[in-house]
Design a protein around this motif. Structure first.
Motif, PDB file in Angstrom:
ATOM      1  N   LEU A  14    -108.447  78.412  19.204  1.00  0.00           N
ATOM      2  CA  LEU A  14    -109.947  77.831  19.454  1.00  0.00           C
ATOM      3  C   LEU A  14    -110.811  77.801  18.060  1.00  0.00           C
ATOM      4  N   LEU A  15    -111.291  77.489  17.353  1.00  0.00           N
ATOM      5  CA  LEU A  15    -111.554  77.299  16.208  1.00  0.00           C
ATOM      6  C   LEU A  15    -110.402  75.982  15.694  1.00  0.00           C
ATOM      7  N   LEU A  16    -109.577  76.186  15.890  1.00  0.00           N
ATOM      8  CA  LEU A  16    -107.609  75.046  14.630  1.00  0.00           C
ATOM      9  C   LEU A  16    -107.876  74.387  16.113  1.00  0.00           C
ATOM     10  N   ALA A  17    -109.066  74.123  17.164  1.00  0.00           N
ATOM     11  CA  ALA A  17    -109.231  73.123  17.445  1.00  0.00           C
ATOM     12  C   ALA A  17    -110.158  72.186  17.728  1.00  0.00           C
ATOM     13  N   TRP A  18    -111.622  73.334  17.395  1.00  0.00           N
ATOM     14  CA  TRP A  18    -112.588  72.386  16.639  1.00  0.00           C
ATOM     15  C   TRP A  18    -112.807  71.299  15.214  1.00  0.00           C
ATOM     16  N   VAL A  19    -111.859  72.716  14.801  1.00  0.00           N
ATOM     17  CA  VAL A  19    -111.671  71.885  13.640  1.00  0.00           C
ATOM     18  C   VAL A  19    -111.608  70.369  13.500  1.00  0.00           C
ATOM     19  N   MET A  20    -110.619  70.075  14.691  1.00  0.00           N
ATOM     20  CA  MET A  20    -110.050  68.518  14.228  1.00  0.00           C
ATOM     21  C   MET A  20    -110.539  68.337  15.518  1.00  0.00           C
ATOM     22  N   SER A  21    -111.924  68.594  16.722  1.00  0.00           N
ATOM     23  CA  SER A  21    -113.006  67.466  17.291  1.00  0.00           C
ATOM     24  C   SER A  21    -113.187  66.468  16.812  1.00  0.00           C
ATOM     25  N   SER A  22    -112.876  65.369  17.264  1.00  0.00           N
ATOM     26  CA  SER A  22    -114.300  64.230  17.183  1.00  0.00           C
ATOM     27  C   SER A  22    -115.238  63.849  16.752  1.00  0.00           C
ATOM     28  N   ASP A  23    -115.981  65.190  17.912  1.00  0.00           N
ATOM     29  CA  ASP A  23    -117.059  65.084  18.596  1.00  0.00           C
ATOM     30  C   ASP A  23    -117.999  66.380  18.497  1.00  0.00           C
ATOM     31  N   LYS A  24    -117.896  67.398  17.566  1.00  0.00           N
ATOM     32  CA  LYS A  24    -117.656  69.026  16.620  1.00  0.00           C
ATOM     33  C   LYS A  24    -119.019  69.293  17.919  1.00  0.00           C
ATOM     34  N   LYS A  25    -120.335  68.213  18.483  1.00  0.00           N
ATOM     35  CA  LYS A  25    -121.482  68.788  19.056  1.00  0.00           C
ATOM     36  C   LYS A  25    -121.707  68.595  20.473  1.00  0.00           C
ATOM     37  N   SER A  26    -120.548  67.371  20.914  1.00  0.00           N
ATOM     38  CA  SER A  26    -120.476  66.765  22.760  1.00  0.00           C
ATOM     39  C   SER A  26    -119.565  68.175  23.194  1.00  0.00           C
ATOM     40  N   VAL A  27    -118.875  68.925  22.672  1.00  0.00           N
ATOM     41  CA  VAL A  27    -118.521  70.084  23.041  1.00  0.00           C
ATOM     42  C   VAL A  27    -119.124  70.912  24.378  1.00  0.00           C
ATOM     43  N   ARG A  28    -118.652  70.406  25.534  1.00  0.00           N
ATOM     44  CA  ARG A  28    -119.124  71.795  26.340  1.00  0.00           C
ATOM     45  C   ARG A  28    -118.274  72.850  26.554  1.00  0.00           C
ATOM     46  N   TRP A  29    -118.662  73.948  26.153  1.00  0.00           N
ATOM     47  CA  TRP A  29    -117.860  75.689  25.798  1.00  0.00           C
ATOM     48  C   TRP A  29    -118.192  75.597  27.683  1.00  0.00           C
ATOM     49  N   GLN A  30    -119.390  75.325  28.212  1.00  0.00           N
ATOM     50  CA  GLN A  30    -119.583  76.331  29.303  1.00  0.00           C
ATOM     51  C   GLN A  30    -118.052  76.015  30.572  1.00  0.00           C
ATOM     52  N   TYR A  31    -117.573  75.000  30.345  1.00  0.00           N
ATOM     53  CA  TYR A  31    -117.058  74.233  30.515  1.00  0.00           C
ATOM     54  C   TYR A  31    -115.214  75.078  30.543  1.00  0.00           C
ATOM     55  N   ILE A  32    -115.518  75.183  29.605  1.00  0.00           N
ATOM     56  CA  ILE A  32    -114.161  75.458  28.670  1.00  0.00           C
ATOM     57  C   ILE A  32    -114.288  77.153  29.269  1.00  0.00           C
ATOM     58  N   GLY A  33    -115.806  77.661  29.030  1.00  0.00           N
ATOM     59  CA  GLY A  33    -115.083  79.637  29.889  1.00  0.00           C
ATOM     60  C   GLY A  33    -115.293  79.464  30.901  1.00  0.00           C
ATOM     61  N   ILE A  34    -115.658  78.326  32.043  1.00  0.00           N
ATOM     62  CA  ILE A  34    -115.167  78.397  33.142  1.00  0.00           C
ATOM     63  C   ILE A  34    -113.528  78.935  33.009  1.00  0.00           C
ATOM     64  N   MET A  35    -113.283  77.308  32.353  1.00  0.00           N
ATOM     65  CA  MET A  35    -111.770  77.494  31.911  1.00  0.00           C
ATOM     66  C   MET A  35    -110.395  78.444  31.846  1.00  0.00           C
ATOM     67  N   LEU A  36    -111.243  79.535  30.684  1.00  0.00           N
ATOM     68  CA  LEU A  36    -110.485  81.044  30.420  1.00  0.00           C
ATOM     69  C   LEU A  36    -110.439  81.736  31.368  1.00  0.00           C
ATOM     70  N   ALA A  37    -111.713  81.962  31.669  1.00  0.00           N
ATOM     71  CA  ALA A  37    -111.813  82.934  32.944  1.00  0.00           C
ATOM     72  C   ALA A  37    -110.366  82.966  34.061  1.00  0.00           C
ATOM     73  N   ILE A  38    -110.758  81.389  34.501  1.00  0.00           N
ATOM     74  CA  ILE A  38    -109.442  81.428  35.424  1.00  0.00           C
ATOM     75  C   ILE A  38    -108.106  81.591  35.030  1.00  0.00           C
ATOM     76  N   GLN A  39    -107.983  81.051  33.957  1.00  0.00           N
ATOM     77  CA  GLN A  39    -106.913  81.343  33.136  1.00  0.00           C
ATOM     78  C   GLN A  39    -106.485  82.714  32.735  1.00  0.00           C
ATOM     79  N   PHE A  40    -107.300  84.183  32.782  1.00  0.00           N
ATOM     80  CA  PHE A  40    -107.242  84.897  32.558  1.00  0.00           C
ATOM     81  C   PHE A  40    -106.812  85.789  34.285  1.00  0.00           C
ATOM     82  N   LEU A  41    -107.338  85.218  34.795  1.00  0.00           N
ATOM     83  CA  LEU A  41    -107.088  85.435  36.424  1.00  0.00           C
ATOM     84  C   LEU A  41    -106.379  84.564  36.550  1.00  0.00           C
ATOM     85  N   LEU A  42    -105.435  84.501  36.187  1.00  0.00           N
ATOM     86  CA  LEU A  42    -104.479  83.403  36.859  1.00  0.00           C
ATOM     87  C   LEU A  42    -102.967  84.237  36.177  1.00  0.00           C
TER      88      LEU A  42
END
Length: 409
Positions: A14-42
């Motif tokens: 995730l940090l490797l992705a963030w390093v290449m982010s075009s707008d580091k301050k605008s990343v919406r981590w709440q959605y990323i947390g939800i999708m990671l939880a869905i991935q673990f469940l699936l």
């Protein structure tokens, strides 16, 4: 210990992705947390139950019927041109005949759905449903599912009418989804090479993984006005087409996609082969380009939860996929499993198998850029300019999917 390494691995990817982010301050981590939880469940459901495999098998069978119809048209025109297989060498024209030319038929079906106004309806409401989970636009959400069904070149025909209206930042997300997944047309072939449960797990995890990485590398919010303008993005001054005018247009579009993708593949794969040859000429003994990349990939393979003793061999297979394609890498896995050589542990084979199920490789840059260029020349050039960034993100998607699968292996 494996769980600790897996958690560290997820953070690193995730940090490797963030390093290449075009707008580091605008990343919406709440959605990323939800999708990671869905991935673990699936991942738990797919690796511990058989329901997901049966579903994908049914979808792949249905898509197989469509390809069978496409084959009849291809054989009528080109059947006599196919070179026969010689020994272990497959027919020379198999890929062009069996994979690229059927795009023409699939394109015709997409055109019919567009003409009947079914496709915009699907984009709007399927996209709306998934966008509630990933926080992205409806078109991006639809495109990820469509790419998993149609394939990384055919999917752009399904949004052909919207393509000229899509801005650069949204185009990156659309192409990232296409590279991060695979199509139902080749799932059956994967099933014969690696365990089906790993194929199904990767397909589903990559769908959400593509959203995660794109949301970090390329964060943005789509307004309702922009969404409607793009989804309904047909020019109001556009002449109303008859059914057969539309059908002819989409058939020709499909054929152009097939031919341009073929040209791109020839150039990209030849250049990669030349690079392999140059490196091999200056390296001693059994050391080759893949082996060198294996050592580069070994730490990353270790972070997915693979034991260090297996990391170099696993990294080499991962690198093979990157510089050639997933089929070549799967042959390596298949030879290890069938030969029972003990080169990799069963757990490492599972993690590597999940990693391999995507189109994240150098030649896919050419396929995607070529497919879009055949439909819209300007947008094709845009994609070509961020090609390496596209591959970087899609490869991180594969690493995240493999890491999450490792928690349940």
């Amino acid at each position: 210990m494996n769980y600790i390494i897996g958690i560290v691995g997820l953070v690193v990817f995730l940090l490797l992705a963030w390093v290449m982010s075009s707008d580091k301050k605008s990343v919406r981590w709440q959605y990323i947390g939800i999708m990671l939880a869905i991935q673990f469940l699936l991942a738990f459901l797919l690796l511990k139950t058989s329901g997901g495999i049966k579903l994908v098998e049914a979808l792949a069978t249905g898509f197989g019927y469509l390809l069978g119809y496409a084959e009849q048209g291809v054989n009528f025109v080109f059947g006599g041109l196919e070179n026969p297989a010689v020994g272990k060498v497959p027919a020379a024209s198999t890929f062009f005949m069996d994979v690229l030319l059927p795009i023409t038929f699939i394109s015709a079906l997409i055109g019919i759905l567009q003409y009947l106004k079914i496709l915009p309806f699907i984009i709007k409401y399927l996209g709306w449903l998934i966008s509630k989970v990933n926080g992205m636009g409806k078109l991006e959400s639809f495109n990820a599912v469509a790419a998993a069904i149609l394939g990384q070149s055919e999917v752009f025909i399904s949004i052909k009418k919207q393509l000229p209206f899509i801005p650069k930042h949204r185009l990156y997300t659309l192409t990232a989804s296409a590279m991060s997944t695979v199509s139902l047309s080749i799932v059956g072939a994967y099933f014969t090479m690696i365990e089906p449960k790993y194929v199904v797990t990767a397909i589903i995890l990559n769908l959400f993984g593509g959203f995660i990485i794109a949301s970090i590398i390329n964060p943005y919010v789509v307004s309702a006005e922009e969404e409607n303008a793009v989804i309904m993005g047909t020019n109001t001054d556009e002449k109303k087409q008859s059914f057969f005018e539309m059908l002819g247009e989409y058939i020709l579009d499909g054929f152009k996609v097939a031919v341009i993708v073929a040209a791109m593949l020839i150039g990209y794969i030849a250049l990669i082969a030349m690079l392999n040859g140059i490196v091999d000429a200056f390296t001693p003994g059994d050391v080759n380009f893949q082996t060198i990349l294996g050592y580069v990939f070994a730490p990353l393979a270790f972070l997915t939860g693979i034991a260090w003793d297996d990391a170099v061999r696993a990294g080499s297979i991962m690198a093979t996929k990157l510089v050639s394609n997933e089929f070549v890498a799967m042959l390596d896995v298949q030879s290890i499993v069938k030969g029972n050589t003990g080169e990799l542990s069963e757990r490492a084979i599972g993690i590597v198998s999940v990693f391999l199920v995507s189109f994240a490789n150098f030649s896919s840059i050419g396929i995607i850029a070529g497919a879009i260029k055949s439909l819209n020349d300007e947008q094709g050039d845009v994609v070509a300019r961020f090609g390496l960034k596209l591959l970087y993100g899609a490869t991180l998607v594969s690493f995240i999917s493999a890491t999450i699968a490792g928690f349940f292996l």
